[in-house]
Design a protein around this motif. Structure first.
Motif, PDB file in Angstrom:
ATOM      1  N   ILE A 261       1.095  -1.490  -0.286  1.00 48.47           N
ATOM      2  CA  ILE A 261      -0.336  -0.062   0.401  1.00 48.47           C
ATOM      3  C   ILE A 261       0.784   1.278   0.088  1.00 48.47           C
ATOM      4  N   PHE A 262       0.734   1.771  -1.088  1.00 45.20           N
ATOM      5  CA  PHE A 262       1.207   3.343  -0.467  1.00 45.20           C
ATOM      6  C   PHE A 262       1.318   4.245  -1.643  1.00 45.20           C
ATOM      7  N   THR A 263       1.222   5.585  -0.790  1.00 38.39           N
ATOM      8  CA  THR A 263       0.718   7.339  -0.847  1.00 38.39           C
ATOM      9  C   THR A 263       1.562   7.620  -1.978  1.00 38.39           C
ATOM     10  N   LEU A 264       1.075   7.581  -3.047  1.00 39.38           N
ATOM     11  CA  LEU A 264       1.468   8.386  -4.001  1.00 39.38           C
ATOM     12  C   LEU A 264       1.456   9.521  -3.865  1.00 39.38           C
ATOM     13  N   LYS A 265       2.815  10.664  -3.446  1.00 37.15           N
ATOM     14  CA  LYS A 265       1.976  12.264  -2.809  1.00 37.15           C
ATOM     15  C   LYS A 265       2.385  12.796  -4.202  1.00 37.15           C
ATOM     16  N   THR A 266       2.216  13.826  -4.274  1.00 40.30           N
ATOM     17  CA  THR A 266       2.318  15.151  -5.095  1.00 40.30           C
ATOM     18  C   THR A 266       3.554  16.446  -4.800  1.00 40.30           C
ATOM     19  N   PRO A 267       4.175  16.079  -4.444  1.00 39.04           N
ATOM     20  CA  PRO A 267       4.667  17.373  -3.727  1.00 39.04           C
ATOM     21  C   PRO A 267       5.553  18.169  -5.113  1.00 39.04           C
ATOM     22  N   GLY A 268       5.325  19.524  -4.561  1.00 41.05           N
ATOM     23  CA  GLY A 268       5.923  20.244  -5.076  1.00 41.05           C
ATOM     24  C   GLY A 268       5.185  20.243  -7.621  1.00 41.05           C
ATOM     25  N   VAL A 269       3.901  18.924  -7.631  1.00 42.22           N
ATOM     26  CA  VAL A 269       3.404  18.610  -8.715  1.00 42.22           C
ATOM     27  C   VAL A 269       2.775  19.413  -8.857  1.00 42.22           C
ATOM     28  N   ALA A 270       2.586  20.087 -10.060  1.00 41.48           N
ATOM     29  CA  ALA A 270       1.714  21.853  -9.729  1.00 41.48           C
ATOM     30  C   ALA A 270       0.348  21.435 -10.930  1.00 41.48           C
ATOM     31  N   THR A 271       0.310  20.970 -11.672  1.00 36.61           N
ATOM     32  CA  THR A 271      -0.551  20.585 -12.516  1.00 36.61           C
ATOM     33  C   THR A 271      -1.273  18.801 -13.055  1.00 36.61           C
ATOM     34  N   PHE A 272      -1.847  18.922 -13.937  1.00 33.66           N
ATOM     35  CA  PHE A 272      -2.829  17.964 -13.548  1.00 33.66           C
ATOM     36  C   PHE A 272      -1.842  16.257 -14.579  1.00 33.66           C
ATOM     37  N   ALA A 273      -1.341  17.708 -15.613  1.00 27.28           N
ATOM     38  CA  ALA A 273       0.149  16.321 -16.233  1.00 27.28           C
ATOM     39  C   ALA A 273       0.975  15.823 -15.604  1.00 27.28           C
ATOM     40  N   GLU A 274       0.835  16.607 -14.912  1.00 27.15           N
ATOM     41  CA  GLU A 274       2.270  16.356 -14.217  1.00 27.15           C
ATOM     42  C   GLU A 274       2.102  14.829 -12.625  1.00 27.15           C
ATOM     43  N   ILE A 275       0.678  15.155 -12.404  1.00 35.06           N
ATOM     44  CA  ILE A 275       0.545  14.661 -11.812  1.00 35.06           C
ATOM     45  C   ILE A 275       0.254  13.180 -12.412  1.00 35.06           C
ATOM     46  N   ASN A 276      -0.248  12.628 -13.778  1.00 36.51           N
ATOM     47  CA  ASN A 276      -0.286  11.505 -14.485  1.00 36.51           C
ATOM     48  C   ASN A 276       0.628  11.662 -14.867  1.00 36.51           C
ATOM     49  N   GLU A 277       1.696  11.584 -15.308  1.00 44.15           N
ATOM     50  CA  GLU A 277       3.065  11.391 -15.329  1.00 44.15           C
ATOM     51  C   GLU A 277       3.454  10.750 -14.351  1.00 44.15           C
ATOM     52  N   SER A 278       3.671  11.079 -12.305  1.00 41.65           N
ATOM     53  CA  SER A 278       4.259  10.436 -12.012  1.00 41.65           C
ATOM     54  C   SER A 278       3.641   9.273 -12.003  1.00 41.65           C
ATOM     55  N   PHE A 279       2.521   9.005 -11.585  1.00 39.00           N
ATOM     56  CA  PHE A 279       1.545   8.174 -11.120  1.00 39.00           C
ATOM     57  C   PHE A 279       2.147   7.286 -12.090  1.00 39.00           C
ATOM     58  N   VAL A 280       2.450   7.595 -14.065  1.00 37.24           N
ATOM     59  CA  VAL A 280       2.119   6.743 -14.923  1.00 37.24           C
ATOM     60  C   VAL A 280       3.772   6.305 -14.836  1.00 37.24           C
ATOM     61  N   ALA A 281       4.859   6.714 -14.152  1.00 35.02           N
ATOM     62  CA  ALA A 281       6.151   6.312 -13.688  1.00 35.02           C
ATOM     63  C   ALA A 281       6.522   5.707 -12.896  1.00 35.02           C
ATOM     64  N   VAL A 282       5.713   5.792 -11.833  1.00 32.33           N
ATOM     65  CA  VAL A 282       5.593   4.901 -10.039  1.00 32.33           C
ATOM     66  C   VAL A 282       5.145   3.559 -10.851  1.00 32.33           C
ATOM     67  N   VAL A 283       4.205   3.694 -11.585  1.00 36.67           N
ATOM     68  CA  VAL A 283       3.823   1.923 -12.388  1.00 36.67           C
ATOM     69  C   VAL A 283       4.840   0.864 -13.298  1.00 36.67           C
ATOM     70  N   GLN A 284       4.842   2.097 -13.866  1.00 36.24           N
ATOM     71  CA  GLN A 284       6.518   1.433 -14.765  1.00 36.24           C
ATOM     72  C   GLN A 284       6.954   0.774 -14.416  1.00 36.24           C
ATOM     73  N   SER A 285       7.745   1.135 -13.174  1.00 34.98           N
ATOM     74  CA  SER A 285       9.164   0.953 -12.239  1.00 34.98           C
ATOM     75  C   SER A 285       8.563   0.114 -11.540  1.00 34.98           C
ATOM     76  N   THR A 286       7.127   0.122 -11.146  1.00 33.56           N
ATOM     77  CA  THR A 286       6.945  -1.143  -9.772  1.00 33.56           C
ATOM     78  C   THR A 286       7.015  -2.171 -11.262  1.00 33.56           C
ATOM     79  N   ALA A 287       5.436  -2.447 -11.600  1.00 32.15           N
ATOM     80  CA  ALA A 287       5.360  -3.515 -12.865  1.00 32.15           C
ATOM     81  C   ALA A 287       6.823  -4.420 -12.745  1.00 32.15           C
ATOM     82  N   ALA A 288       7.593  -3.409 -13.487  1.00 28.68           N
ATOM     83  CA  ALA A 288       8.913  -3.994 -14.053  1.00 28.68           C
ATOM     84  C   ALA A 288      10.003  -4.602 -12.732  1.00 28.68           C
ATOM     85  N   ALA A 289       9.090  -4.643 -12.069  1.00 27.90           N
ATOM     86  CA  ALA A 289      10.255  -5.131 -10.804  1.00 27.90           C
ATOM     87  C   ALA A 289       9.078  -6.100  -9.884  1.00 27.90           C
ATOM     88  N   GLY A 290       8.794  -6.594 -10.714  1.00 27.78           N
ATOM     89  CA  GLY A 290       7.217  -7.700 -10.058  1.00 27.78           C
ATOM     90  C   GLY A 290       5.890  -7.075  -9.942  1.00 27.78           C
TER      91      GLY A 290
END
Ligand SMILES: C[S@@+](CC[C@H](N)C(=O)[O-])C[C@H]1O[C@@H](n2cnc3c(N)ncnc32)[C@H](O)[C@@H]1O
Length: 349
Positions: free
Chosen positions: A294-323
């Motif tokens: 269970i992971f809280t995805l925080k968005t400090p310093g992330v100001a825009t809708f697009a940046e939040i989505n990018e941060s989410f995608v990056a987290v999900v890609q790195s976790t998927a690669a790690a199983g």
């Protein structure tokens, strides 16, 4: 009908267009009536994670219940006429403005449910516990408020919550409450039930970023064992708890001893989401197969809708690669500008 938390109010237009909706009408403080071609887009789009709860509206009665004589009886009869022939497991009715100080709509919702249940068959009338719903089976949900009555049939999982509106109220005023984050893990564990069972009592959790210990105390209160790490101390009330081992250190330098195997990892670390998830991934080698994150995805310093989505995608890609497979993500009532993500460790990784 969709619910968007007030914390995302500056993104409302992007969220509504992001789910492919054409028009919107605001109801209460957080609900919007929108027109979409494909309701599945709501959950699956990037914007879907900003939507706490949704319901396809099959019956609406725009009116002011406070000025309507016999509202409960008329509304219950209308619900029965509309839904009497449909199949669903239960009826739950909530209020459009759950934060309202005035209790009028809370009791109206409860009275309306009571009267509606008298009209429906025994099987539905006997269904009392919200948590006992099968998350895959449709329920008749209704919301009532000063804008009227709005009802539809949908499974809790598709709606994204067992409660009408998606909020489970968790008291944060108990004298032993250590931090508001306790309510967040309590709500997350409740939400989890729609997707899989929680780790069994006695399971060992690894908690990253635990100070001052609101979540730790919730986990201990559920008879879990906890290994907690933070560079700041835990609240004194947790001292000497038999189920707890605490390491006052940076997560980056933490390495469990020997062959320790955790059933779950909880991370509420602040700072960059990418840094936090790197720690989770590194330590997930000590997580059992099928183990929970269970992971809280925080968005400090992330100001825009697009940046939040990018941060989410990056987290999900790195976790998927790690199983680590993402199986749910949501914005909980007790989340601020952050999301709660749920992963399961692949059996093969
Ligand atoms: C939002 S607070 C956690 C609140 C906590 N979950 C609770 O229930 O009370 C975030 C915590 O993460 C900790 N943190 C962030 N990065 C860390 C790191 N690299 N190592 C140790 N602690 C870290 C901070 O010290 C802070 O106490």
């Amino acid at each position: 009908m969709i619910r968007i938390s007030e914390v995302f109010s500056e993104f409302t237009n992007q969220i509504i267009t992001g789910i492919g909706a054409k028009s919107a009408r605001k109801l209460g403080s957080e609900y919007f009536l929108v027109r979409t071609n494909d309701p599945h887009e709501i959950q699956e789009s990037d914007a879907g994670k900003f939507i706490r709860w949704n319901l396809p509206i099959q019956h609406s009665w725009p009116c002011n219940p406070e000025q309507m004589e016999g509202f409960v009886e008329k509304a219950a009869q209308a619900i029965y006429r509309k839904f009497g022939k449909l199949t669903f497991q239960a009826i739950f009715i909530g209020q459009l403005d759950p934060g309202a100080s005035n209790r009028y709509y809370k009791s109206l919702a409860s009275n309306l449910r009571g009267r509606a249940l008298q009209l429906f068959p025994q099987k539905i009338a006997e269904f009392k516990e919200i948590e006992a719903q099968n998350s895959e089976v449709p329920t008749l949900f209704c919301l009532v408020g000063k804008e009227g009555l709005f009802c539809g049939v949908q499974s809790p999982k598709a709606a994204n919550g067992l409660y009408p509106g998606g909020t489970k109220y968790i008291s944060q005023s108990a004298p032993d409450t250590i931090s508001r984050a306790g309510a967040k893990i309590a709500e997350a564990l409740h939400y989890l039930l729609m997707h899989r069972s929680a780790p069994a009592k006695g399971s060992h959790w690894l908690e990253l970023g635990a100070s001052p210990g609101g979540m730790t105390s919730e986990l201990l209160g559920r008879d879990y064992k906890v290994t907690a790490i933070d560079r700041a101390p835990l609240d004194k009330r947790l001292d000497h708890h038999p189920g707890l081992r605490f390491f006052l250190s940076d997560v980056a330098t933490f390495e469990p001893k020997g062959r320790t195997n955790f059933k779950a990892i909880l991370s509420d670390m602040n700072g960059e989401a990418q840094d936090a998830i790197r720690h989770v991934i590194r330590l997930s080698k000590h997580l059992s197969h099928g183990g929970l994150v269970i992971f809280t995805l925080k968005t400090p310093g992330v100001a825009t809708f697009a940046e939040i989505n990018e941060s989410f995608v990056a987290v999900v890609q790195s976790t998927a690669a790690a199983g680590l497979r993402l199986f749910a993500r949501t914005h909980l009532t007790y989340n601020r500008l952050e999301f709660t993500l749920f992963f399961e460790k692949d059996s093969l990784s």
